[in-house]
Design a protein around this motif. Structure first.
Motif, PDB file in Angstrom:
ATOM      1  N   ASP A   1       0.871  -1.168   0.000  1.00  0.00           N
ATOM      2  CA  ASP A   1       0.000   0.000   0.000  1.00  0.00           C
ATOM      3  C   ASP A   1       0.916   1.228   0.000  1.00  0.00           C
ATOM      4  OD1 ASP A   1      -2.188  -1.634  -0.018  1.00  0.00           O
ATOM      5  OD2 ASP A   1      -2.820  -1.218   2.050  1.00  0.00           O
TER       6      ASP A   1
ATOM      7  N   HIS B   1      -7.633   2.096   2.331  1.00  0.00           N
ATOM      8  CA  HIS B   1      -6.658   2.844   3.122  1.00  0.00           C
ATOM      9  C   HIS B   1      -7.303   3.153   4.470  1.00  0.00           C
ATOM     10  CE1 HIS B   1      -3.629   5.809   4.109  1.00  0.00           C
ATOM     11  NE2 HIS B   1      -4.532   6.778   4.175  1.00  0.00           N
ATOM     12  N   ASN B   2      -6.597   2.847   5.561  1.00  0.00           N
ATOM     13  CA  ASN B   2      -7.127   3.077   6.917  1.00  0.00           C
ATOM     14  C   ASN B   2      -8.593   2.649   7.040  1.00  0.00           C
ATOM     15  OD1 ASN B   2      -4.658   4.198   7.543  1.00  0.00           O
ATOM     16  ND2 ASN B   2      -5.352   6.309   7.317  1.00  0.00           N
TER      17      ASN B   2
ATOM     18  N   ASP C   1       1.458   4.417   0.667  1.00  0.00           N
ATOM     19  CA  ASP C   1       0.877   5.530   1.425  1.00  0.00           C
ATOM     20  C   ASP C   1       1.755   6.775   1.408  1.00  0.00           C
ATOM     21  OD1 ASP C   1      -1.267   4.015   2.168  1.00  0.00           O
ATOM     22  OD2 ASP C   1      -0.693   3.796   4.274  1.00  0.00           O
TER      23      ASP C   1
ATOM     24  N   HIS D   1       4.438  -1.363   3.357  1.00  0.00           N
ATOM     25  CA  HIS D   1       4.352   0.028   2.925  1.00  0.00           C
ATOM     26  C   HIS D   1       5.788   0.443   2.632  1.00  0.00           C
ATOM     27  CE1 HIS D   1       0.774  -0.707   5.345  1.00  0.00           C
ATOM     28  NE2 HIS D   1       0.189   0.308   4.743  1.00  0.00           N
TER      29      HIS D   1
ATOM     30  N   HIS E   1      -5.522   1.892  -4.138  1.00  0.00           N
ATOM     31  CA  HIS E   1      -5.601   2.048  -2.681  1.00  0.00           C
ATOM     32  C   HIS E   1      -6.659   3.122  -2.436  1.00  0.00           C
ATOM     33  CE1 HIS E   1      -4.349   1.242   1.263  1.00  0.00           C
ATOM     34  NE2 HIS E   1      -3.638   2.320   1.473  1.00  0.00           N
TER      35      HIS E   1
HETATM   36 ZN   LIG Z   1      -2.936   3.038   3.298  1.00  0.00          ZN
END
Ligand SMILES: [Zn+2]
Length: 250
Positions: A48, A144-145, A50, A205, A105
């Motif tokens: 992911d 995401h989250n 981020d 990540h 994502h």
């Molecule tokens: Zn994320």
């Protein structure tokens, strides 16, 4: 015990990342979300992205050198990189050229969606955007989250995209993640060493994996500062290129 020991800073180097890939290869076959078979010891390795596509590219090179391909999930609403800027697009093309795949994502904090129809509309829109920008297929997404509502969305697909949080992945596939730059649950080196899971989904990540050990916060700071310096360099170069005064230049 120091923080570095408690939070295993030295696990998160790119040299160690290479060793972890080799360890994974000993016991698992690397597959993608579209070609795994439930009866084999597969590992689905997902990133992911981020914080940094530049950091993603560095891992993509290591993976290619080790004969492995993985999937990089790009975040259109990212606050750390701009998916549409030329340099980032170039890096994603480089990642694809190494034989890796991309996924979406999806940041529902941006939309705050609470119904499936709206979710599917936005997933389709963002997947088509990625596919168009990077001229590559997008067949899978990750949240995401994810909040409680998103974690309840456990169908195999939404909007024709494979859901990495589907029921099957949550209940039948072992999982290990480096979220937040430390091991909140299981420690990946131990998971791979023991190889007790019949199959695995690994979430990394890329920005957590650096040249030499550092705290998670320092790893984030390095990304942010690297980007800021690069942005200022481009600003200065732009003025010079067009022969304008760079008022206030030191
Ligand atoms: Zn994320």
């Amino acid at each position: 015990m120091s923080l570095a020991e408690k939070f295993h800073y030295s696990d998160f180097t790119r040299d160690n990342y290479r060793l972890l890939l080799r360890k994974a290869k000993e016991n698992y076959v690397f597959r993608s979300y579209t070609d795994y078979r439930a009866d084999e010891r597969f590992v689905l390795w997902r990133h992911d992205v981020d914080l940094s596509v530049h950091a993603a590219y560095k891992l993509a090179v290591i993976e290619a050198e080790e004969g492995i391909s993985s999937t990089y999930f790009l975040l259109p609403h990212c606050e750390f990189y701009n998916m549409l800027e030329a340099e980032v697009v170039g890096k994603v093309h480089d990642i694809l050229a190494l034989g890796h795949r991309i996924g979406l994502h999806f940041d529902n904090d941006f939309y705050r969606i609470k119904d499936v129809a709206t979710l599917e509309g936005k997933l389709r829109f963002e997947a088509d955007l990625l596919s168009s920008v990077f001229e590559a297929p997008v067949e899978v997404f990750s949240f995401h989250n994810p909040d409680a509502w998103m974690l309840q969305q456990r169908d195999a697909t939404y909007a024709g995209l494979i859901n990495t949080y589907a029921e099957y992945f949550q209940t039948s596939v072992g999982y290990c993640s480096d979220s937040n730059g430390y091991w909140r649950h299981r420690r990946l080196p131990e998971v791979l060493e023991r190889a007790e899971d019949p199959c695995l989904q690994i979430l990394t990540h890329p920005a957590w994996w650096v040249e030499s050990p550092a705290s998670p916060r320092d790893r984030v700071l390095k990304c942010v500062q690297g980007r800021a310096e690069q942005t200022m360099r481009k600003y200065d170069q732009g003025l010079e290129l067009y022969g304008r005064s760079n008022v206030g230049e030191k």
